[in-house]
Design a protein around this motif. Sequence first.
Motif, mmCIF file in Angstrom:
data_model
loop_
_atom_site.group_PDB
_atom_site.id
_atom_site.type_symbol
_atom_site.label_atom_id
_atom_site.label_comp_id
_atom_site.label_asym_id
_atom_site.label_seq_id
_atom_site.Cartn_x
_atom_site.Cartn_y
_atom_site.Cartn_z
ATOM 1 N N PRO A 107 59.100 41.937 -4.233
ATOM 2 C CA PRO A 107 59.759 42.585 -3.098
ATOM 3 C C PRO A 107 60.902 41.747 -2.543
ATOM 4 C CG PRO A 107 57.661 41.654 -2.414
ATOM 5 C CD PRO A 107 57.723 41.506 -3.909
ATOM 6 N N GLY A 108 61.773 42.423 -1.798
ATOM 7 C CA GLY A 108 62.894 41.742 -1.156
ATOM 8 C C GLY A 108 63.025 42.170 0.295
ATOM 9 N N VAL A 109 63.881 41.494 1.022
ATOM 10 C CA VAL A 109 64.161 41.838 2.415
ATOM 11 C C VAL A 109 65.095 43.039 2.423
ATOM 12 C CG1 VAL A 109 65.125 41.053 4.605
ATOM 13 C CG2 VAL A 109 63.903 39.441 3.119
ATOM 14 N N SER A 110 64.661 44.148 3.009
ATOM 15 C CA SER A 110 65.493 45.349 3.039
ATOM 16 C C SER A 110 66.642 45.197 4.035
ATOM 17 C CB SER A 110 64.649 46.566 3.432
ATOM 18 O OG SER A 110 65.470 47.702 3.625
ATOM 19 N N SER A 111 67.698 45.940 3.768
ATOM 20 C CA SER A 111 68.847 45.910 4.678
ATOM 21 C C SER A 111 68.492 46.455 6.057
ATOM 22 C CB SER A 111 70.014 46.693 4.092
ATOM 23 O OG SER A 111 69.657 48.033 3.837
ATOM 24 N N PHE A 112 67.440 47.302 6.151
ATOM 25 C CA PHE A 112 67.091 47.783 7.492
ATOM 26 C C PHE A 112 66.522 46.643 8.330
ATOM 27 C CE2 PHE A 112 62.732 48.503 5.932
ATOM 28 C CZ PHE A 112 61.952 48.298 7.066
ATOM 29 N N CYS A 113 65.927 45.645 7.676
ATOM 30 C CA CYS A 113 65.485 44.443 8.395
ATOM 31 C C CYS A 113 66.694 43.572 8.753
ATOM 32 C CB CYS A 113 64.509 43.654 7.535
ATOM 33 S SG CYS A 113 63.011 44.545 7.081
ATOM 34 N N GLY A 114 67.639 43.473 7.819
ATOM 35 C CA GLY A 114 68.848 42.713 8.098
ATOM 36 C C GLY A 114 69.658 43.307 9.234
ATOM 37 N N ALA A 115 69.683 44.641 9.311
ATOM 38 C CA ALA A 115 70.427 45.312 10.386
ATOM 39 C C ALA A 115 69.781 45.051 11.739
ATOM 40 C CB ALA A 115 70.506 46.804 10.114
ATOM 41 N N ALA A 116 68.452 45.096 11.780
ATOM 42 C CA ALA A 116 67.750 44.804 13.037
ATOM 43 C C ALA A 116 68.023 43.372 13.480
ATOM 44 C CB ALA A 116 66.254 45.041 12.871
ATOM 45 N N ALA A 117 68.032 42.450 12.515
ATOM 46 C CA ALA A 117 68.321 41.058 12.846
ATOM 47 C C ALA A 117 69.733 40.903 13.391
ATOM 48 C CB ALA A 117 68.122 40.185 11.607
ATOM 49 N N ALA A 118 70.684 41.628 12.806
ATOM 50 C CA ALA A 118 72.071 41.552 13.279
ATOM 51 C C ALA A 118 72.197 42.028 14.719
ATOM 52 C CB ALA A 118 72.969 42.389 12.372
ATOM 53 N N LEU A 119 71.316 42.936 15.117
ATOM 54 C CA LEU A 119 71.331 43.493 16.467
ATOM 55 C C LEU A 119 70.351 42.802 17.400
ATOM 56 C CD1 LEU A 119 71.455 47.175 15.275
ATOM 57 C CD2 LEU A 119 73.162 46.184 16.802
ATOM 58 N N ASN A 120 69.608 41.812 16.885
ATOM 59 C CA ASN A 120 68.523 41.197 17.658
ATOM 60 C C ASN A 120 67.597 42.267 18.222
ATOM 61 O OD1 ASN A 120 69.443 38.519 17.273
ATOM 62 N ND2 ASN A 120 70.941 38.791 18.913
ATOM 63 N N ALA A 121 67.238 43.213 17.366
ATOM 64 C CA ALA A 121 66.480 44.386 17.798
ATOM 65 C C ALA A 121 65.073 44.382 17.227
ATOM 66 C CB ALA A 121 67.198 45.660 17.368
ATOM 67 N N GLU A 122 64.165 45.053 17.942
ATOM 68 C CA GLU A 122 62.800 45.301 17.473
ATOM 69 C C GLU A 122 62.598 46.810 17.434
ATOM 70 O OE1 GLU A 122 58.129 44.641 18.803
ATOM 71 O OE2 GLU A 122 59.699 43.452 19.772
ATOM 72 N N TYR A 123 62.281 47.338 16.269
ATOM 73 C CA TYR A 123 62.141 48.788 16.112
ATOM 74 C C TYR A 123 60.946 49.347 16.882
ATOM 75 C CZ TYR A 123 65.473 48.676 12.188
ATOM 76 O OH TYR A 123 66.591 48.526 11.403
ATOM 77 N N THR A 124 59.900 48.552 17.037
ATOM 78 C CA THR A 124 58.635 49.065 17.581
ATOM 79 C C THR A 124 58.348 48.461 18.951
ATOM 80 O OG1 THR A 124 57.497 47.344 16.289
ATOM 81 C CG2 THR A 124 57.638 49.548 15.317
ATOM 82 N N LEU A 125 59.119 48.858 19.935
ATOM 83 C CA LEU A 125 58.938 48.372 21.303
ATOM 84 C C LEU A 125 57.831 49.159 22.005
ATOM 85 C CD1 LEU A 125 62.592 47.896 22.622
ATOM 86 C CD2 LEU A 125 60.934 46.112 22.068
ATOM 87 N N PRO A 126 56.869 48.474 22.618
ATOM 88 C CA PRO A 126 55.799 49.182 23.333
ATOM 89 C C PRO A 126 56.359 50.106 24.408
ATOM 90 C CG PRO A 126 55.265 46.846 23.091
ATOM 91 C CD PRO A 126 56.684 47.011 22.645
ATOM 92 N N GLY A 127 55.831 51.316 24.435
ATOM 93 C CA GLY A 127 56.261 52.295 25.417
ATOM 94 C C GLY A 127 57.553 53.009 25.061
ATOM 95 N N ILE A 128 58.224 52.569 24.014
ATOM 96 C CA ILE A 128 59.486 53.177 23.590
ATOM 97 C C ILE A 128 59.303 53.912 22.264
ATOM 98 C CG2 ILE A 128 61.881 52.764 22.943
ATOM 99 C CD1 ILE A 128 61.339 52.296 25.896
ATOM 100 N N SER A 129 58.892 53.183 21.242
ATOM 101 C CA SER A 129 58.656 53.789 19.933
ATOM 102 C C SER A 129 57.735 52.894 19.120
ATOM 103 C CB SER A 129 59.972 53.987 19.175
ATOM 104 O OG SER A 129 59.727 54.496 17.874
ATOM 105 N N GLN A 130 56.770 53.507 18.465
ATOM 106 C CA GLN A 130 55.894 52.798 17.545
ATOM 107 C C GLN A 130 56.035 53.350 16.130
ATOM 108 O OE1 GLN A 130 53.332 50.061 18.668
ATOM 109 N NE2 GLN A 130 55.313 50.080 19.713
ATOM 110 N N THR A 131 57.119 54.047 15.899
ATOM 111 C CA THR A 131 57.357 54.682 14.604
ATOM 112 C C THR A 131 58.798 54.434 14.177
ATOM 113 O OG1 THR A 131 55.770 56.446 15.090
ATOM 114 C CG2 THR A 131 57.387 56.893 13.374
ATOM 115 N N VAL A 132 58.971 54.111 12.896
ATOM 116 C CA VAL A 132 60.304 53.939 12.336
ATOM 117 C C VAL A 132 60.487 54.954 11.213
ATOM 118 C CG1 VAL A 132 61.964 52.351 11.288
ATOM 119 C CG2 VAL A 132 60.184 51.466 12.818
ATOM 120 N N ILE A 133 61.505 55.785 11.328
ATOM 121 C CA ILE A 133 61.837 56.754 10.285
ATOM 122 C C ILE A 133 63.001 56.206 9.469
ATOM 123 C CG2 ILE A 133 62.703 59.070 9.798
ATOM 124 C CD1 ILE A 133 61.322 60.000 12.372
#
Length: 253
Positions: A107-133
């Motif tokens: 396996p490798g690091v997907s670009s969707f992980c790289g994009a989140a890192a570029a934004l300093n973002a967390e896809y699964t924030l409590p109370g906001i979203s626990q699902t990533v499409i």
Amino acid sequence: MVHFVGAGPGAPDLITLRGAELLRRADCIIYAGSLVNPALLALAKDGCTIYNSAEMTLEQVLDVIRSQEKQGRETVRLHTGDASIYGAIREQMDELDRLEITYDDTPGVSSFCGAAAALNAEYTLPGISQTVIITRMAGRTPVPEREALADLAQHGASMVIFLSAGMVPAVQAALLQGAYIENTPAALVYKATWPEEKVVRCTVGTLARCGVEHNITKTALILVGDFLNTTSYERSKLYDPGFTTEFRKGSQQ
């Protein structure tokens, strides 16, 4: 032996240790030249044969693999990001099964992980979203009817849209048919983790305009959702002093 290897999102040092070692050992590398950073090819040993699969058909890739196998040589099939996402590896593996050629998958690091890192973002924030499409817009390559972007947008979850930077106006229109509104946070991340990485923060309502203004038409991910607005999420229970876990006792009984 064939090794499918995820190259990571772009930066050469984001390939896994195992993937890098397989590249160093390989007698033949077939890499996805349209997306894989060619700097990774510097890991190849002297005498390694290198092919760019962007210029090849599946049948031609298989011909090369068969030839290498007959010579007892080791092949790395180098795909961008993680090959399990839009990597077209299943059809290759099925053919290798038919040809009785052994393979494995690193396996490798997907670009969707790289994009989140570029934004300093967390896809699964409590109370906001626990699902990533993770999805893509229908274009020259269709998607199943039940997975139309407008239908998936009904969930309002964190969303990562691949392979659609050239269709941003249509993406914007589809998103607005769902649970997202004009002011829903969005971002365009061009070549995440590459030296030429570009991050454009915007909203769903300004996606198309920002794509034009920043000349982003390919090799970019579109991220959508309230996870990009980090001012109103709930604190994680994992580190809440009042919450009991398997490893510590909380202050609230």
